[in-house]
Design an enzyme around this catalytic site. Structure first.
Site, PDB file in Angstrom:
ATOM      1  N   ASP A  53      15.995  86.028  72.135  1.00 17.75           N
ATOM      2  CA  ASP A  53      16.152  87.442  70.560  1.00 17.75           C
ATOM      3  C   ASP A  53      14.670  87.651  71.227  1.00 17.75           C
ATOM      4  O   ASP A  53      13.854  88.563  71.091  1.00 17.75           O
ATOM      5  CB  ASP A  53      16.387  86.912  69.472  1.00 17.75           C
ATOM      6  N   GLU A 125      21.856  88.685  73.702  1.00 16.40           N
ATOM      7  CA  GLU A 125      20.202  87.752  73.551  1.00 16.40           C
ATOM      8  C   GLU A 125      19.994  85.984  74.773  1.00 16.40           C
ATOM      9  O   GLU A 125      19.513  85.813  75.206  1.00 16.40           O
ATOM     10  CB  GLU A 125      19.755  87.524  72.456  1.00 16.40           C
TER      11      GLU A 125
END
Length: 235
Positions: A53, A125
Site C-alpha cells: 500500500d 497491494e
C-alpha cells in the site's frame, strides 16, 4: 503441486516479473483465513499488503508529479486517491486474474472471497509488496507503472466524477439513469482495453475506451457531457 506451480508461473507472466523467491508471491496470495491463527502474521498477505500500500502510494505520487507538471496539489491528491483506491486496485487484481489463485479458508471460499472487492484490493497491494521485497524499489516501480500508469490520463477529478454528473443531469430532466454497456474488449490479458457505451434515453450513445471498465465508463460519461455542451473540453 503441479497446478499450484502453474498458477504461480502464470501470475509471474501476467505481472511481467519473475520472483527469485516464489514463496513471497505465494504468501501474497494467502488470505489469513487459510492459515492457523498462530501463523497468520507470518504466512498470510497482511504484512505484504501493508507494505505494498505504501509502495503503491509513493510510486503513483512520483508518476503524477512527473507526468502532470501543471497540476496543483489538490488535483494531484484527487488523482492519486482515484488511482490507489480499493476499487481501482481490485480492478487491477481482476485484470491479472488473481482471484482464482488465492488461498482461502473454507468458509471464506464458500462465501465468494475470491471475488470480494476488499480482498482483491488487498492482494493487489500484497503482490506489489512482494515484488518490492524480492527485487527492490526499481522492480516495484516498474510493476506499478506498468499496471497503473495507463490510467493516469483519465484519473483526474473531473473524469472521476463524470458518472455522477451525468446521472444528475439525466435525473434533472426526468430521464432514466444512464445505462453502461461493454461493447468490446481488446488487447492482451495483462493490458486489456475496454470499450463502454453509455446510453441516455432520447440521446445517441457515446463510446469510450480505457484500461478498466470503471475508467472507460467515466470517460464515456465525460465525452457525453462534452458532446451535449454540459461540460467544456479540457484544454
Amino acid at each position: 503441486m503441479i497446478a499450484k506451480e502453474q498458477g504461480i508461473t502464470g501470475i509471474q507472466q501476467r505481472i511481467g516479473y519473475q520472483f527469485a523467491n516464489p514463496d513471497l508471491l505465494e504468501k501474497a496470495l494467502t488470505h489469513s483465513s487459510a492459515v492457523s491463527p498462530g501463523r497468520r502474521t507470518e504466512r498470510s498477505y497482511q504484512r505484504l499488503e501493508f507494505l505494498g500500500d505504501r509502495v503503491l502510494g509513493l510510486v503513483v505520487a512520483d508518476l503524477l508529479h512527473r507526468r502532470l507538471p501543471k497540476a496543483n496539489e489538490g488535483e494531484l491528491s484527487r488523482t492519486l486517491n482515484t488511482l490507489v483506491r480499493k476499487e481501482t486496485c481490485a480492478d487491477v487484481a481482476r485484470t491479472l486474474n488473481l482471484g482464482p489463485a488465492l488461498r482461502l479458508g473454507e468458509s471464506e471460499a464458500r462465501t465468494g472471497g475470491a471475488e470480494k472487492e476488499a480482498i482483491l484490493a488487498d492482494v493487489c497491494e500484497a503482490v506489489i509488496g512482494a515484488v518490492y521485497c524480492d527485487g527492490g524499489f526499481d522492480c516495484a516501480f516498474e510493476l506499478v507503472e506498468r499496471l497503473f500508469g495507463g490510467m493516469i490520463g483519465a484519473a483526474n477529478a473531473k473524469r472521476a466524477d463524470a458518472k455522477t454528473a451525468l446521472q444528475e443531469w439525466a435525473q434533472g430532466r426526468g430521464l432514466e439513469p444512464p445505462d453502461y454497456t461493454e461493447v468490446e474488449r481488446s488487447g492482451p490479458d495483462h493490458a486489456p482495453v475496454f470499450t463502454i457505451a453509455v446510453k441516455v434515453q432520447g440521446f445517441a450513445a457515446e463510446n469510450a475506451s480505457g484500461p478498466s471498465k470503471k475508467i472507460a465508463e467515466h470517460k464515456s460519461a465525460e465525452q457525453f457531457l462534452i458532446r451535449e455542451n454540459v461540460w467544456k473540453p479540457t484544454s
